[in-house]
Write a protein that holds these residues in place. Structure first.
Motif, short mmCIF file in Angstrom:
data_model
loop_
_atom_site.label_atom_id
_atom_site.label_comp_id
_atom_site.label_asym_id
_atom_site.label_seq_id
_atom_site.Cartn_x
_atom_site.Cartn_y
_atom_site.Cartn_z
N ASP A 57 0.83 -1.20 0.00
CA ASP A 57 0.00 0.00 0.00
C ASP A 57 0.86 1.25 0.00
O ASP A 57 0.55 2.24 -0.68
CB ASP A 57 -0.92 0.00 1.23
CG ASP A 57 -2.02 -1.04 1.13
OD1 ASP A 57 -2.26 -1.54 0.02
OD2 ASP A 57 -2.62 -1.35 2.17
N MET A 58 1.94 1.25 0.77
CA MET A 58 2.84 2.39 0.83
C MET A 58 3.46 2.66 -0.54
O MET A 58 3.50 3.80 -1.01
CB MET A 58 3.94 2.15 1.87
CG MET A 58 4.91 3.30 2.02
SD MET A 58 6.13 2.99 3.34
CE MET A 58 6.99 1.55 2.66
N ASN A 59 3.90 1.60 -1.21
CA ASN A 59 4.48 1.77 -2.55
C ASN A 59 3.45 2.31 -3.53
O ASN A 59 3.76 3.17 -4.36
CB ASN A 59 5.03 0.43 -3.05
CG ASN A 59 6.25 -0.03 -2.28
OD1 ASN A 59 6.97 0.79 -1.71
ND2 ASN A 59 6.50 -1.33 -2.27
N ARG A 60 2.23 1.82 -3.43
CA ARG A 60 1.16 2.28 -4.31
C ARG A 60 0.88 3.77 -4.08
O ARG A 60 0.75 4.55 -5.02
CB ARG A 60 -0.10 1.46 -4.10
CG ARG A 60 -1.29 1.98 -4.90
CD ARG A 60 -2.46 1.01 -4.86
NE ARG A 60 -2.94 0.74 -3.51
CZ ARG A 60 -3.98 -0.04 -3.23
NH1 ARG A 60 -4.63 -0.64 -4.23
NH2 ARG A 60 -4.36 -0.24 -1.99
N ASP A 61 0.80 4.16 -2.78
CA ASP A 61 0.54 5.56 -2.45
C ASP A 61 1.65 6.46 -3.00
O ASP A 61 1.39 7.56 -3.51
CB ASP A 61 0.42 5.74 -0.95
CG ASP A 61 -0.81 5.05 -0.37
OD1 ASP A 61 -1.67 4.61 -1.17
OD2 ASP A 61 -0.91 4.95 0.87
N ASN A 62 2.89 5.99 -2.88
CA ASN A 62 4.02 6.77 -3.38
C ASN A 62 3.95 6.95 -4.89
O ASN A 62 4.21 8.04 -5.42
CB ASN A 62 5.34 6.11 -2.99
CG ASN A 62 5.60 6.18 -1.49
OD1 ASN A 62 5.00 6.98 -0.79
ND2 ASN A 62 6.50 5.33 -1.01
N GLU A 63 3.61 5.90 -5.59
CA GLU A 63 3.52 6.00 -7.05
C GLU A 63 2.37 6.90 -7.47
O GLU A 63 2.47 7.66 -8.44
CB GLU A 63 3.36 4.60 -7.65
CG GLU A 63 4.62 3.74 -7.52
CD GLU A 63 4.51 2.44 -8.30
OE1 GLU A 63 3.96 2.45 -9.42
OE2 GLU A 63 4.97 1.41 -7.78
N HIS A 64 1.26 6.83 -6.75
CA HIS A 64 0.14 7.73 -7.04
C HIS A 64 0.54 9.19 -6.78
O HIS A 64 0.15 10.09 -7.51
CB HIS A 64 -1.07 7.35 -6.20
CG HIS A 64 -1.80 6.17 -6.74
ND1 HIS A 64 -2.42 5.24 -5.92
CD2 HIS A 64 -2.04 5.75 -8.01
CE1 HIS A 64 -3.00 4.31 -6.66
NE2 HIS A 64 -2.79 4.59 -7.93
N ALA A 65 1.33 9.41 -5.71
CA ALA A 65 1.75 10.78 -5.39
C ALA A 65 2.59 11.38 -6.51
O ALA A 65 2.51 12.59 -6.78
CB ALA A 65 2.54 10.79 -4.08
N LEU A 66 3.38 10.56 -7.18
CA LEU A 66 4.17 11.05 -8.30
C LEU A 66 3.29 11.54 -9.45
O LEU A 66 3.74 12.35 -10.27
CB LEU A 66 5.11 9.94 -8.80
CG LEU A 66 6.23 9.52 -7.85
CD1 LEU A 66 7.00 8.33 -8.41
CD2 LEU A 66 7.18 10.70 -7.59
#
Length: 215
Positions: free
Chosen positions: A148-157
């Motif tokens: 989930d953390m990785n997904r959130d980071n990619e969405h933030a980009l």
């Protein structure tokens, strides 16, 4: 002859059409039989699991329900099935839809869609660059938390903000707090509102309500 209860088994007396050998009921009959003895959250979980796992479809479940005029909680079951067909794929996701989004007249999110090809989101407010994810404690632990953390980071980009909520955030006064958080973000990004109070909102501190209303 009465059958003794067994862990993991539920015995329901009745006459049903069967398939296979040994005889067994199909998915639609089984799910609706179980829903007859379930509360609203349990109904949502049963229906969402069956549909999201592609064991059946809302259309087939409705067809079976139409032949059951005496089904217990028939009206509620139809409402829950409608929400599942709109993309509420768990009891938690339906609580957010009903008690946060719908009860407070928030914009309707697109559900089970992909902002990134690799990830499907619970709720996507595309116009306002917001994703909402609904996480149970069991889901949001261990390796799942890192994914989930990785997904959130990619969405933030991509300029997308992710808000995450659990059970306490979508029930009772917790749903009102969550609605105000979501509304504040949406208003910051162009939603004109207004946020509509639900019956529980009178329990939310006036200072918090004024903060949202003055944006």
């Amino acid at each position: 002859m009465a059958r003794a209860a067994r862990p993991g088994w539920r015995f329901i007396r009745g006459e049903r059409p069967s398939i296979g050998e040994p005889p067994r009921t199909n998915v639609e009959i089984t799910v609706l039989d179980l829903c007859a003895e379930a509360d609203e959250d349990e109904m949502a979980a049963l229906l969402a699991d069956a549909v999201s796992q592609r064991k059946t479809t809302p259309k087939r479940l409705l067809a079976e329900l139409s032949g059951r005029p005496r089904q217990r909680n028939r009206g509620v079951l139809r409402d829950v099935l409608g929400d599942v067909s709109r993309g509420a794929h768990s009891a938690l996701e339906r609580r957010y839809l009903v008690q946060v989004e719908r009860a407070h007249h928030l914009p309707t999110a697109v559900r089970q869609q992909q902002a990134l090809r690799s990830y499907r989101s619970d709720c996507w407010y595309d116009e306002y660059r917001l994703l909402v994810e609904l996480d149970s404690k069991l889901h949001h632990s261990g390796g799942a938390a890192f994914r989930d953390m990785n997904r959130d980071n990619e969405h933030a980009l991509l300029g997308l903000t992710t808000l995450r909520f659990g059970w306490r955030d979508v029930t009772g006064v917790g749903a009102c707090h969550t609605a105000r958080i979501v509304a504040q973000f949406l208003m910051t990004n162009g939603w004109e509102g207004p946020l509509q109070p639900c019956p529980h909102c009178r329990l939310v501190p006036d200072s918090e309500a004024r903060q949202i209303g003055h944006r």
